[in-house]
Design an enzyme around this catalytic site. Structure first.
Site, short mmCIF file in Angstrom:
data_model
loop_
_atom_site.label_atom_id
_atom_site.label_comp_id
_atom_site.label_asym_id
_atom_site.label_seq_id
_atom_site.Cartn_x
_atom_site.Cartn_y
_atom_site.Cartn_z
N LYS A 195 38.85 45.80 41.44
CA LYS A 195 40.15 45.33 41.92
C LYS A 195 41.29 46.18 41.33
CE LYS A 195 38.42 41.89 44.35
NZ LYS A 195 36.94 41.81 44.21
C1 PLP Z 1 36.31 40.28 44.62
C2 PLP Z 1 36.47 39.18 45.60
C3 PLP Z 1 36.14 37.85 45.32
C4 PLP Z 1 35.41 37.40 44.09
O1 PLP Z 1 35.84 37.88 42.92
P1 PLP Z 1 34.84 37.93 41.67
O2 PLP Z 1 35.81 38.11 40.55
O3 PLP Z 1 33.95 39.08 41.86
O4 PLP Z 1 34.13 36.63 41.60
C5 PLP Z 1 36.39 36.89 46.27
N1 PLP Z 1 36.94 37.20 47.45
C6 PLP Z 1 37.26 38.45 47.77
C7 PLP Z 1 37.87 38.72 49.09
C8 PLP Z 1 37.03 39.50 46.87
O5 PLP Z 1 37.33 40.75 47.22
#
Ligand code: PLP
Length: 392
Positions: A195
């Protein structure tokens, strides 16, 4: 050894589709935490939450060890799943956790197809999907491009529905000049390694008031409530979702760089648009993303590959990915339409249910985009992809 005249020119190093940017000051800060004697949830988590809250208009924010449990906990706080008939409307084109958490709390996901232009959930279809059992909507800001918040909250307000914004990808994005997270109902962010801001693994939930924040803390750690020096009670079943101080220290090193990261991502995205041969892409029906340089944090740059054009050459997306990999370029797929996974097929969904999400799911390709990429890297990706599509 003499130079070999037939040896190819040195190839540039492999370009991944993303890469975290962790500076030396952050690495030193993490080492300090490791030496401090307090490595799990503690003062760094508190400081991280305070800074997140400041960025979210002073709303209560709690940190967790993923951006998945945050959404599950939001649904639990809202009481969604209390009845097995409870329904939650969301998009089929997202990371699968968005729908899995609905099943986790004992509710039923109801999918609304995407808008093929934004690739986000189509709010007209959301309105049509609302029924007597609908309890909540989970919109997803795919690639960081925000779902229309004005319209979303208008729909939710008129139908008295809770909203859990899956803003996992849109930390740093905005709507109408307001930061995502600073308004609305529940807002969930992820700080997964890929992210825009990372704590390696982690996430946070923006809540409406202190009562919700207290509940979030209980769901975060075994339902425990502490009081005084030695008081401890457990009122409900909670999980093991706390963030460590080591992870929070990484996040504290990332936050001051958010604006710089977002600006660089936007500049790289612009360069993609400038470098692509728009007429050629249009002719073969290879689709670029929405050119939004105001709201989106450009978490990813995705094209929708030209399925029919490739099929005429007996090529599929995997062949394009392999050809780019041979040229030293990494790509990703975010995401296959999730209603076609075995789990969801067993629950009754099938091919043809959501044609726009299915087309995007089969043909989407995430191209490299991360702050330390160079302009020349973008040019190299564009040149390579266009030459593959031209059949060179
Ligand atoms: C990364 C992501 C998640 C989940 O995040 P985690 O921290 O990996 O549990 C949920 N929804 C979307 C759209 C994502 O890109």
């Amino acid at each position: 050894m003499s130079a070999n005249p037939i040896e190819p020119a040195a190839t540039p190093p492999f370009l991944p589709f993303t890469r975290p940017t962790i500076d030396e000051a952050t690495i030193a800060g993490v080492a300090d935490v490791l030496r401090s004697g307090w490595i799990t949830s503690g003062p760094n988590v508190k400081a991280f939450e305070a800074q997140l809250s400041a960025r979210c208009g002073g709303r209560p924010v709690r940190a967790f060890n993923s951006g998945t449990c945050t959404m599950e906990i939001a649904l639990r706080i809202a009481g969604v799943g209390a009845q097995p008939t409870d329904e939650v409307i969301t998009t089929p084109l997202t990371w699968v956790s968005t729908a899995n958490i609905v099943l986790d709390v004992g509710a039923r996901p109801v999918f609304a197809d995407i808008d093929p232009v934004t690739r986000n959930i189509d709010l007209d279809r959301v309105e049509s999907a609302i029924g007597p059992n609908t309890r909540a909507i989970i919109p997803v800001d795919l690639t960081g491009l925000p779902v229309d918040r004005t319209r979303l909250h208008d729909i939710a307000g008129r139908h008295r529905l809770r909203v859990v914004e899956d803003a996992a990808q849109s930390f740093g994005s905005s709507w109408d000049g307001r930061a995502i997270g600073s308004f609305g109902d529940f807002v969930s962010f992820s700080f997964h390694a890929n992210k825009n801001i990372t704590t390696i693994e982690g996430g946070c939930l923006v809540l409406n008031d202190d009562a919700e924040a207290k509940l979030a803390e209980q769901y975060r750690l075994q339902g425990v409530v502490r009081s005084g020096h030695d008081g401890m009670d457990v009122e409900r079943v909670g999980g093991k979702y706390n963030l460590t101080d080591v992870a929070a220290r990484v996040g504290l090193g990332q936050l001051p760089r958010l604006a710089e990261f977002t600006e660089r991502r936007r500049a790289l995205a612009r360069r993609y648009f400038d470098a692509f041969d728009a007429d050629f892409l249009h002719d073969v029906d290879c689709r670029l993303p929405v050119a939004d340089f105001v709201n989106s944090n450009w978490h990813m740059f995705q094209v929708i590959l030209p399925e029919a054009h490739l099929a005429r050459r007996s090529l599929q997306r995997a062949d394009v990915m392999a050809a780019l990999e041979r040229r030293g370029i990494g790509t990703g797929v975010h995401y296959p339409a999730l209603h076609l996974f075995s789990l969801y097929r067993r629950l009754g969904w099938k091919a043809g249910d959501f044609p726009h999400a299915e087309y995007a799911g089969r043909n989407t390709l995430t191209l490299p985009l991360f702050p330390t990429m160079t302009d020349a890297d973008v040019d190299r990706v564009v040149e390579a992809l266009q030459s593959v599509l031209r059949g060179a």
